[in-house]
Design a protein around this motif. Structure first.
Motif, PDB file in Angstrom:
ATOM      1  N   HIS A  68      14.415  92.350  26.158  1.00  0.00           N
ATOM      2  CA  HIS A  68      15.459  91.649  25.191  1.00  0.00           C
ATOM      3  C   HIS A  68      15.352  90.079  25.415  1.00  0.00           C
ATOM      4  CE1 HIS A  68      16.848  95.070  23.278  1.00  0.00           C
ATOM      5  NE2 HIS A  68      17.138  95.689  24.315  1.00  0.00           N
ATOM      6  N   GLU A  77      21.684 100.271  21.935  1.00  0.00           N
ATOM      7  CA  GLU A  77      20.042 100.374  21.253  1.00  0.00           C
ATOM      8  C   GLU A  77      20.109 100.757  19.994  1.00  0.00           C
ATOM      9  OE1 GLU A  77      17.702  98.962  22.413  1.00  0.00           O
ATOM     10  OE2 GLU A  77      17.796  98.385  24.583  1.00  0.00           O
ATOM     11  N   GLY A  78      20.956 102.144  19.819  1.00  0.00           N
ATOM     12  CA  GLY A  78      20.702 102.585  18.471  1.00  0.00           C
ATOM     13  C   GLY A  78      21.283 101.771  17.342  1.00  0.00           C
ATOM     14  N   THR A 128      18.945  98.779  16.804  1.00  0.00           N
ATOM     15  CA  THR A 128      17.628  99.301  16.001  1.00  0.00           C
ATOM     16  C   THR A 128      18.241  99.415  14.578  1.00  0.00           C
ATOM     17  OG1 THR A 128      16.840 100.322  17.973  1.00  0.00           O
ATOM     18  CG2 THR A 128      16.066 101.163  15.896  1.00  0.00           C
ATOM     19  N   ASN A 129      19.276  99.969  14.116  1.00  0.00           N
ATOM     20  CA  ASN A 129      19.360 100.381  12.943  1.00  0.00           C
ATOM     21  C   ASN A 129      19.634  98.927  12.141  1.00  0.00           C
ATOM     22  OD1 ASN A 129      19.491 103.237  13.226  1.00  0.00           O
ATOM     23  ND2 ASN A 129      21.584 103.321  13.533  1.00  0.00           N
ATOM     24  N   GLY A 158      13.230  98.957  20.295  1.00  0.00           N
ATOM     25  CA  GLY A 158      14.541  99.690  20.405  1.00  0.00           C
ATOM     26  C   GLY A 158      14.510 101.145  20.467  1.00  0.00           C
ATOM     27  N   THR A 159      13.667 101.826  19.416  1.00  0.00           N
ATOM     28  CA  THR A 159      13.399 103.134  19.681  1.00  0.00           C
ATOM     29  C   THR A 159      12.545 103.591  20.837  1.00  0.00           C
ATOM     30  OG1 THR A 159      12.975 103.288  16.953  1.00  0.00           O
ATOM     31  CG2 THR A 159      12.059 104.977  18.319  1.00  0.00           C
ATOM     32  N   CYS A 211      12.833  96.617  15.999  1.00  0.00           N
ATOM     33  CA  CYS A 211      13.124  98.107  15.675  1.00  0.00           C
ATOM     34  C   CYS A 211      12.453  99.107  16.448  1.00  0.00           C
ATOM     35  CB  CYS A 211      12.946  98.148  14.061  1.00  0.00           C
ATOM     36  SG  CYS A 211      13.517  99.808  13.632  1.00  0.00           S
ATOM     37  N   HIS A 217      12.939 101.995  23.766  1.00  0.00           N
ATOM     38  CA  HIS A 217      13.986 101.912  24.672  1.00  0.00           C
ATOM     39  C   HIS A 217      14.993 103.255  24.768  1.00  0.00           C
ATOM     40  CE1 HIS A 217      13.875  97.235  24.536  1.00  0.00           C
ATOM     41  NE2 HIS A 217      12.808  97.706  25.036  1.00  0.00           N
ATOM     42  N   ALA A 264      18.451  96.049  13.023  1.00  0.00           N
ATOM     43  CA  ALA A 264      16.965  95.271  12.874  1.00  0.00           C
ATOM     44  C   ALA A 264      15.999  96.330  11.544  1.00  0.00           C
ATOM     45  CB  ALA A 264      16.209  95.645  14.007  1.00  0.00           C
ATOM     46  N   ARG A 265      16.278  97.494  11.560  1.00  0.00           N
ATOM     47  CA  ARG A 265      15.566  98.013  10.444  1.00  0.00           C
ATOM     48  C   ARG A 265      16.101  97.562   8.988  1.00  0.00           C
ATOM     49  NH1 ARG A 265      17.044 102.741  11.698  1.00  0.00           N
ATOM     50  NH2 ARG A 265      15.040 103.354  12.986  1.00  0.00           N
TER      51      ARG A 265
END
Length: 201
Positions: A95, A156-157, A160-161, A185-186, A182, A188, A163-164
Protein backbone atom coordinates in the motif's frame (compact mmCIF):
# COMPACT_ATOMS: atom_id res chain seq x y z
CA UNK A 1 -9.22 -25.59 -3.33
CA UNK A 2 -10.46 -25.19 0.21
CA UNK A 3 -7.86 -23.14 2.15
CA UNK A 4 -8.62 -25.20 5.24
CA UNK A 5 -7.21 -28.29 3.50
CA UNK A 6 -3.86 -26.71 2.68
CA UNK A 7 -0.79 -27.77 4.65
CA UNK A 8 1.17 -25.05 6.38
CA UNK A 9 3.96 -25.40 3.80
CA UNK A 10 1.49 -25.13 0.93
CA UNK A 11 -0.13 -22.12 2.51
CA UNK A 12 3.24 -20.42 2.86
CA UNK A 13 4.00 -21.07 -0.81
CA UNK A 14 0.62 -19.72 -1.87
CA UNK A 15 0.95 -16.67 0.38
CA UNK A 16 4.38 -15.97 -1.04
CA UNK A 17 3.23 -16.49 -4.60
CA UNK A 18 0.16 -14.29 -4.36
CA UNK A 19 2.06 -11.53 -2.61
CA UNK A 20 4.89 -11.64 -5.14
CA UNK A 21 2.38 -11.53 -7.97
CA UNK A 22 0.58 -8.53 -6.51
CA UNK A 23 3.80 -6.65 -5.74
CA UNK A 24 5.35 -7.46 -9.11
CA UNK A 25 2.26 -6.37 -10.99
CA UNK A 26 2.05 -3.02 -9.24
CA UNK A 27 5.79 -2.38 -9.42
CA UNK A 28 5.69 -3.22 -13.11
CA UNK A 29 3.02 -0.62 -13.71
CA UNK A 30 4.93 1.98 -11.72
CA UNK A 31 8.12 1.27 -13.67
CA UNK A 32 6.27 1.38 -16.98
CA UNK A 33 4.83 4.79 -16.21
CA UNK A 34 8.11 6.09 -14.77
CA UNK A 35 9.90 5.13 -17.98
CA UNK A 36 7.75 7.62 -19.84
CA UNK A 37 5.56 5.08 -21.61
CA UNK A 38 1.91 5.82 -22.13
CA UNK A 39 -1.10 3.58 -21.76
CA UNK A 40 -4.21 3.51 -23.87
CA UNK A 41 -7.35 2.56 -21.98
CA UNK A 42 -10.85 2.59 -23.38
CA UNK A 43 -13.26 4.18 -20.93
CA UNK A 44 -16.83 5.42 -20.98
CA UNK A 45 -15.68 8.97 -21.62
CA UNK A 46 -16.77 10.87 -24.72
CA UNK A 47 -13.80 12.60 -26.31
CA UNK A 48 -10.07 12.63 -25.56
CA UNK A 49 -8.76 13.21 -22.09
CA UNK A 50 -6.19 16.00 -21.77
CA UNK A 51 -4.58 15.54 -18.38
CA UNK A 52 -6.46 14.62 -15.23
CA UNK A 53 -9.74 16.47 -14.87
CA UNK A 54 -11.43 17.32 -11.60
CA UNK A 55 -13.08 13.92 -11.31
CA UNK A 56 -9.76 12.16 -11.89
CA UNK A 57 -8.03 14.30 -9.30
CA UNK A 58 -10.72 13.48 -6.75
CA UNK A 59 -10.51 9.77 -7.59
CA UNK A 60 -6.71 9.79 -7.30
CA UNK A 61 -6.91 11.53 -3.93
CA UNK A 62 -9.56 9.10 -2.69
CA UNK A 63 -7.38 6.17 -3.75
CA UNK A 64 -4.40 7.72 -1.94
CA UNK A 65 -6.41 8.18 1.24
CA UNK A 66 -7.53 4.54 1.09
CA UNK A 67 -3.96 3.33 0.52
CA UNK A 68 -2.65 5.43 3.41
CA UNK A 69 -5.42 4.20 5.70
CA UNK A 70 -4.67 0.57 4.87
CA UNK A 71 -0.93 1.06 5.33
CA UNK A 72 -1.59 2.57 8.76
CA UNK A 73 -4.00 -0.23 9.65
CA UNK A 74 -1.48 -2.92 8.71
CA UNK A 75 1.22 -1.16 10.74
CA UNK A 76 -1.04 -1.16 13.80
CA UNK A 77 -2.06 -4.77 13.21
CA UNK A 78 1.58 -5.89 12.96
CA UNK A 79 2.36 -4.28 16.30
CA UNK A 80 -0.68 -5.90 17.87
CA UNK A 81 -0.11 -9.38 16.44
CA UNK A 82 3.65 -10.10 16.04
CA UNK A 83 2.92 -13.62 14.82
CA UNK A 84 1.25 -12.14 11.73
CA UNK A 85 3.83 -9.39 11.19
CA UNK A 86 5.40 -10.94 8.03
CA UNK A 87 2.03 -10.86 6.26
CA UNK A 88 0.97 -7.46 7.59
CA UNK A 89 4.34 -5.84 6.85
CA UNK A 90 4.23 -7.13 3.26
CA UNK A 91 0.75 -5.78 2.64
CA UNK A 92 1.61 -2.49 4.33
CA UNK A 93 4.62 -2.11 2.05
CA UNK A 94 2.42 -2.76 -0.97
CA UNK A 95 0.00 0.00 0.00
CA UNK A 96 2.92 2.34 0.57
CA UNK A 97 4.09 1.60 -2.99
CA UNK A 98 0.59 2.46 -4.19
CA UNK A 99 0.66 5.70 -2.24
CA UNK A 100 4.05 6.72 -3.61
CA UNK A 101 2.99 5.89 -7.17
CA UNK A 102 -0.16 7.96 -6.86
CA UNK A 103 1.84 10.87 -5.45
CA UNK A 104 4.32 10.67 -8.32
CA UNK A 105 1.80 10.23 -11.11
CA UNK A 106 -0.86 12.57 -9.70
CA UNK A 107 0.83 15.31 -7.64
CA UNK A 108 -1.31 16.58 -4.82
CA UNK A 109 -3.26 13.33 -4.43
CA UNK A 110 -1.43 12.11 -1.31
CA UNK A 111 -2.84 13.03 2.12
CA UNK A 112 -1.09 16.06 3.61
CA UNK A 113 -0.19 14.16 6.78
CA UNK A 114 -0.28 10.45 7.73
CA UNK A 115 -2.84 11.14 10.46
CA UNK A 116 -5.44 12.13 7.87
CA UNK A 117 -5.74 8.52 6.82
CA UNK A 118 -5.17 6.85 10.18
CA UNK A 119 -8.75 6.87 11.44
CA UNK A 120 -9.68 3.38 10.14
CA UNK A 121 -6.99 1.84 12.35
CA UNK A 122 -9.21 2.71 15.30
CA UNK A 123 -11.24 -0.35 14.33
CA UNK A 124 -8.46 -2.56 15.71
CA UNK A 125 -8.75 -2.46 19.48
CA UNK A 126 -8.60 -4.82 22.44
CA UNK A 127 -10.61 -7.58 20.78
CA UNK A 128 -9.35 -6.81 17.27
CA UNK A 129 -12.31 -4.53 16.56
CA UNK A 130 -12.56 -2.30 19.62
CA UNK A 131 -11.78 1.37 20.17
CA UNK A 132 -8.84 3.67 19.52
CA UNK A 133 -5.96 3.79 21.94
CA UNK A 134 -5.79 0.04 22.58
CA UNK A 135 -4.39 -1.12 19.24
CA UNK A 136 -0.80 -0.96 20.49
CA UNK A 137 -1.44 -3.69 23.08
CA UNK A 138 -0.17 -7.10 21.99
CA UNK A 139 -2.89 -9.74 21.89
CA UNK A 140 -2.19 -13.05 20.21
CA UNK A 141 -5.42 -14.76 21.15
CA UNK A 142 -7.21 -16.49 18.25
CA UNK A 143 -10.27 -14.29 18.82
CA UNK A 144 -8.27 -11.05 18.61
CA UNK A 145 -6.33 -12.14 15.55
CA UNK A 146 -9.49 -13.31 13.79
CA UNK A 147 -11.22 -10.01 14.52
CA UNK A 148 -8.26 -8.02 13.21
CA UNK A 149 -8.12 -10.10 10.03
CA UNK A 150 -11.86 -9.61 9.54
CA UNK A 151 -11.51 -5.85 10.01
CA UNK A 152 -8.65 -5.65 7.50
CA UNK A 153 -10.56 -7.83 5.03
CA UNK A 154 -13.48 -5.43 5.24
CA UNK A 155 -11.20 -2.45 4.60
CA UNK A 156 -9.59 -4.20 1.63
CA UNK A 157 -12.99 -5.10 0.22
CA UNK A 158 -14.27 -1.54 0.49
CA UNK A 159 -11.09 -0.17 -1.12
CA UNK A 160 -11.25 -2.73 -3.91
CA UNK A 161 -14.88 -1.93 -4.69
CA UNK A 162 -14.13 1.81 -4.73
CA UNK A 163 -11.13 1.31 -7.03
CA UNK A 164 -13.26 -0.80 -9.39
CA UNK A 165 -15.99 1.85 -9.54
CA UNK A 166 -13.57 4.73 -10.07
CA UNK A 167 -11.59 2.75 -12.65
CA UNK A 168 -14.61 2.67 -14.98
CA UNK A 169 -14.94 6.44 -14.81
CA UNK A 170 -11.29 7.50 -14.92
CA UNK A 171 -9.08 8.51 -17.83
CA UNK A 172 -6.13 6.54 -19.25
CA UNK A 173 -3.24 6.28 -16.77
CA UNK A 174 -5.44 6.63 -13.70
CA UNK A 175 -7.80 3.93 -14.97
CA UNK A 176 -4.84 1.57 -15.38
CA UNK A 177 -3.52 2.37 -11.93
CA UNK A 178 -6.91 1.90 -10.28
CA UNK A 179 -7.38 -1.40 -12.12
CA UNK A 180 -4.03 -2.55 -10.73
CA UNK A 181 -5.08 -1.51 -7.23
CA UNK A 182 -8.35 -3.38 -7.64
CA UNK A 183 -6.53 -6.56 -8.66
CA UNK A 184 -4.07 -6.18 -5.80
CA UNK A 185 -6.92 -5.73 -3.33
CA UNK A 186 -8.44 -9.01 -4.48
CA UNK A 187 -5.10 -10.76 -3.90
CA UNK A 188 -4.81 -9.13 -0.47
CA UNK A 189 -8.24 -10.44 0.50
CA UNK A 190 -7.16 -13.96 -0.49
CA UNK A 191 -4.04 -13.66 1.65
CA UNK A 192 -6.09 -12.49 4.63
CA UNK A 193 -8.57 -15.33 4.13
CA UNK A 194 -5.74 -17.88 4.19
CA UNK A 195 -4.35 -16.34 7.36
CA UNK A 196 -7.83 -16.42 8.93
CA UNK A 197 -8.19 -20.11 8.09
CA UNK A 198 -4.97 -20.81 9.94
CA UNK A 199 -6.04 -18.80 12.97
CA UNK A 200 -9.36 -20.59 13.21
CA UNK A 201 -8.04 -24.01 12.18
Amino acid sequence: MDPANLTHASRRRLLTGLTSLALTGFAGFAGFEAAGCSTTVTTNRTGPAVGPDGDDRRAARAAAVRAAALAAAYRTAAERHPSLRPLFDTLRAHHEVQLRTLAEQFPGSAPATPTQAATPTQAIGRDGAGTAGTAQLVNESPTARAATLASLTGMEGAATNAARTDCLRAGGPLASLLASMCAAGTAHAELLALAASRVSG
